[in-house]
Motif scaffolding. Structure first.
Motif: not given
Length: 891
Positions: A775-780, A701-705, A873-887
């Motif tokens: 060498l770089k890749v960036a996701f915005e 859910g973030r921008s990263y490089a 630091n531009d992530a939206g709200a974490i979907d904890y339900e998905k996280e817990l179900r995966g666990m």
């Protein structure tokens, strides 16, 4: 206690007398038995043939025929908690294991760290001269400690095992497992081959190979040394992976072909499972009665969707019509079953194949276990080996009502698409799928009970197959049917083993004063008289009838057991059972004081004229309110003794959002240090071990490089390979250099979205010669979001850079048709287990098909100096339900 030196010490050694006793390695008493402890995952009471099921397990059946079958054995209804009890004889909540390792809450009953005051049996046996080995699944340490930087205190070697080979998490890919050898990461010794069922790699085979070698290594040096082996294969947990050819080899079907033409013989009408899970339950119960597991007390299996959930759980917004659901709450979306006659032809075909794959996976693992049993026979060790085979909880319903070909979809909030799933029909079980059957088969394989894994108050979750053979049991098996119906629990196994080995539970182990063993030995049941109906209910026996200790006094027998799991709960006491109608977390129902309680007379009550009700079909709560109150009070007393509170059914955000101890501080986005404000960077160097996802850079859910610093000054030969990779075939991303035959060398970045779409951007790689080329890749991340069918995926622009210069000629070669100029990143984790973060290589399942035949595709031809991953630091709200179900899925 340390042994005292009893020799004589003089000035001159010639006048001294040595004493080796304090220094010698301990030796078990002559003739001490070996222990082979086989723990199978996610297997219901009605799955295996020796319990009336249709899954062929001829080698575990060898154990049953040599020894005893227990038809009233119980677990905690979840894997890690049960396994903790199976290894130390304490209740899961006494072990701090009331839930999965990933959802700990920091209370005595739920912290994920088994106290050293509750020593495991290998720690005790190793101090008395046994060699101790563990192979396969562990999942008895916190996720945050399952990495190379952590303390190894809760790893197998830290808990008393002397050798280990397996996987630390709750599940792993059977073709490309994430292996640990002792205390270090380890890669599979050879590759899988979908065309070669004999020589291709499969985890079940690999584990048995290593199990045999561990025993050989010991007995070659000390032939009479006793050993204990804890063997826990990946079966039968998802992913259900096996060569489809094995379906034919084991005669679960005569063909693998599907046809819509009614004139053709299509596989789903010739399968052992062709009639579906409802018919399966009826047929299996009849077989159970034939075997003597049940009698006339069971007339039919428990009904489908017993609390009225069914289609209401899917379509009706008013979930309060389902029994027990509080106002404004819902029934869990996965915990219901689709009636077989409501399915279309193709749905039935897919569901049948999923059952066949699961069955073949089980039988193949049994076949490998047979090689170990053969080895024990050939080397003369079988007769002096106690062998236990047990399932850790009931069958798993994590596939939901419709099943899945890639579990990763579900906890990324991406709905399974039937057409896409059906397209994988012939690939089910292969390295192209990560499949799990639908909840209907969990219910079927739990015949004749209600529900499945995670439901601790119902037999479908807690009652599982159990059998054992060995010294002191063989004589009993010859004298009777070999069936025992006494109520026993996972906590009772270790004290039974201690009694069989002649060991009193020690007061101190490795310096820790020990807590009391909470289980009760059931070794008394080896006596043939306990096969007789009048001895079935041990708690009803008079003191004259009860088993006696060496002093002639009546021994303790199990009279009560409490259950608590993810907000579900129950208690058994002298044949009565009370439980709540409360869906497991993350139901977030709360209001435990308003729970609806049910009451069942499991063993019958002659005084009240009540027949036995082992399937929990007749709720007597309204008929016997005083008895129900007594049972409820008993639950609270037991919960108080064994750390059974607080109960936790909270939503995923509350469970996972709490603080937990970590070695490293979370990212600091304040802008201090070398990073810009709102960014945080990680620096990695090649040559280390794979980094588990739990402690890898979180780009969800973030921008990263990702920037790779490469020394090309001495470049030579075949210049290509992976710079950075995370994940695999079912979700992940990879930054790499690839030499295309007709297009030359390119810098590439692939983001594999849940195995559904490989998104790819490339640019030509110039002839670089510097010693620090970048060498770089960036996701915005973009402000707008993709269509809802992509769940909570994040959309953004992706760019390639060489030495800080954007490569405007870079081409997006593959993308979603709906978003041709952007990439989508998945909202949840790349993998349930394994497939971690790697520098300079991509082991396991490959992220990109570019190098699927060249894995691990190590970077070569130049020197990769380091890699820098920057996240915003531009992530939206974490979907904890998905996280817990995966666990929950991976437990």
């Amino acid at each position: 206690m340390a042994k005292q030196f009893n020799g004589t010490i003089a000035l001159d050694i010639r006048d001294s007398v040595p004493d080796w006793e304090p220094y010698a390695e301990p030796k078990a008493p002559a003739g001490s038995p070996n222990i082979l402890y086989i723990v199978i995952d996610d297997t219901g009471f009605g799955a295996w043939e020796m319990f009336g099921g249709k899954i062929k397990m001829p080698n575990l059946d060898r154990i049953a025929k040599k020894g005893l079958i227990y038809t009233n054995f119980h677990t905690t209804a979840l894997c890690s908690p049960t396994r903790s009890s199976l290894l130390n004889g304490r209740n899961a909540t006494s072990n701090g294991m009331s839930c999965i390792e990933e959802a700990t809450t920091g209370f005595p009953g739920n912290n994920g760290r088994i106290p050293f005051e509750n020593a495991m049996i290998p720690a005790v046996l190793s101090e008395r001269g046994w060699s101790t080995f563990a192979l396969g699944k562990w999942h008895l340490l916190p996720e945050e400690e399952a990495n190379m930087a952590s303390s190894k205190r809760h790893w197998p070697l830290g808990r008393g095992f002397e050798r280990y080979y397996g996987f630390l998490g709750g599940e792993t890919d059977q073709w490309y497992p994430d292996l640990v050898y002792d205390n270090h990461l380890f890669e599979p010794p050879y590759e899988p081959n979908m065309e070669d069922t004999k020589n291709g790699y499969h985890l079940s085979k690999d584990l048995i190979d290593k199990a045999i070698s561990f025993i050989q290594d010991t007995t070659a040096i000390a032939p009479n040394k006793s050993w204990m082996m804890y063997f826990s294969p990946g079966a039968n947990h998802a992913p259900h992976q096996i060569w489809p050819q094995k379906i034919l080899d084991y005669e679960y079907n005569t063909t693998l072909d599907y046809s819509d033409n009614p004139k053709d013989v299509s596989f789903e009408i010739t399968s052992v499972f062709k009639d579906g899970y409802q018919a399966y339950r009826t047929e299996v119960l009849a077989k159970m009665k034939e075997l003597g597991i049940f009698g006339d007390e069971v007339t039919e299996p428990s009904v489908i969707n017993p609390h009225g959930e069914g289609e209401l759980a899917k379509d009706n917004p008013d979930h309060t019509k389902i029994q027990g659901v509080p106002k404004d709450k819902k029934w869990p979306q996965t915990d219901w079953v689709r009636p077989w006659d409501s399915l279309e032809k193709q749905e039935k075909a897919l569901f049948v194949r999923m059952a066949e794959i699961y069955a073949a996976f089980s039988t193949y693992t049994d076949e490998q276990i047979g090689r170990l049993l053969d080895f024990l026979e050939e080397t003369g060790q079988m007769d002096n080996t106690i062998i236990i085979a047990v399932a850790d909880n009931g069958a798993s319903a994590e596939g939901g009502p419709n099943g899945s070909v890639n579990e990763n979809l579900f906890f990324n909030d991406i709905p399974d698409n039937f057409d896409k799933n059906f397209a994988f029909l012939q690939d089910l079980g292969t390295l192209k799928t990560y499949n799990h059957y639908p909840s209907g088969w969990a219910w079927g394989f739990d015949t004749p009970f209600k529900y499945w894994k995670r439901w601790s108050g119902y037999e479908g979750g807690a009652a599982t197959p159990f059998m054992m053979c060995g010294p002191g049991i063989k004589e009993s098996r010859v004298a009777d049917t070999g069936i025992r119906k006494q109520y026993i629990h996972a906590v009772d196994v270790v004290p039974t083993l201690y009694e069989m080995c002649g060991i009193e539970p020690p007061e101190v182990v490795k310096g820790y004063t020990q807590s009391p063993i909470e289980g009760i030995s059931f070794a008394y049941t080896f006596d043939p008289k306990y096969a007789q109906p009048e001895y079935q209910f041990a708690y009803k026996l008079s003191d004259e009838q009860k088993p006696k200790d060496k002093h002639g006094k009546p021994k303790k027998v199990r009279e009560t057991q409490f259950y608590s799991m993810l907000g579900t709960r129950g208690v058994w006491y002298k044949g009565w059972h009370a439980c709540t109608v409360h869906a497991p977390a993350p139901s977030d129902w709360s209001n435990f004081d308003r729970d609806i309680w049910e009451l069942y007379c499991m063993d019958g009550d002659e005084k009240l004229g009540l027949a036995a009700d082992p399937t929990q079909s007749r709720n007597l709560a309204k008929d016997y309110p005083d008895k129900l109150e007594q049972m409820k009070n008993r639950w609270f007393v037991q919960a108080g003794i064994y750390n059974g509170t607080p109960l936790d059914d909270r939503c995923a955000a509350d469970i996972l959002g709490g603080e937990r101890p970590h070695l490293a501080d979370p990212p600091d986005f304040s802008g201090e240090g070398i990073w810009n404000q709102g960014e945080f960077g990680y620096i990695y160097y090649p040559g280390g071990s794979e980094i588990p996802e739990a402690v890898a850079p979180n780009i969800r859910g973030r921008s990263y490089a990702i920037e790779a610093i490469v020394d090309f000054s001495k470049a030579e030969g075949d210049l290509q390979g992976v710079l950075v990779a995370h994940g695999g075939r079912f979700g992940g991303h990879s930054f790499y250099i690839h030499d295309y035959i007709h297009e030359g060398r390119k810098l590439c970045y692939v983001y594999n979205w849940l195995g559904q779409q490989q998104q790819k951007i490339t640019c030509s790689l110039p002839n670089l010669t510097g010693n620090e080329e970048k060498l770089k890749v960036a996701f915005e991340k973009k402000p707008d979001q993709p269509d809802s069918k992509f769940g909570g995926s994040t959309i953004g622009e992706v760019k390639l850079y060489i030495n800080g210069i954007e490569q405007t000629s870079a081409t997006i070669e593959e993308a979603f048709p709906e978003y041709p100029d952007t990439f989508l990143t998945q909202p949840g984790k790349f993998a349930l287990c394994g497939e971690g973060f790697n520098i300079g290589r991509d082991p396991g399942q490959p992220v990109s098909t570019d190098y699927e035949h060249e894995i691990p595709y190590e970077f070569e031809g130049a020197k990769l100096k380091k890699a820098i991953v920057t996240i915003k630091n531009d992530a939206g709200a974490i979907d904890y339900e998905k996280e817990l179900r995966g666990m929950l899925m991976r437990d």
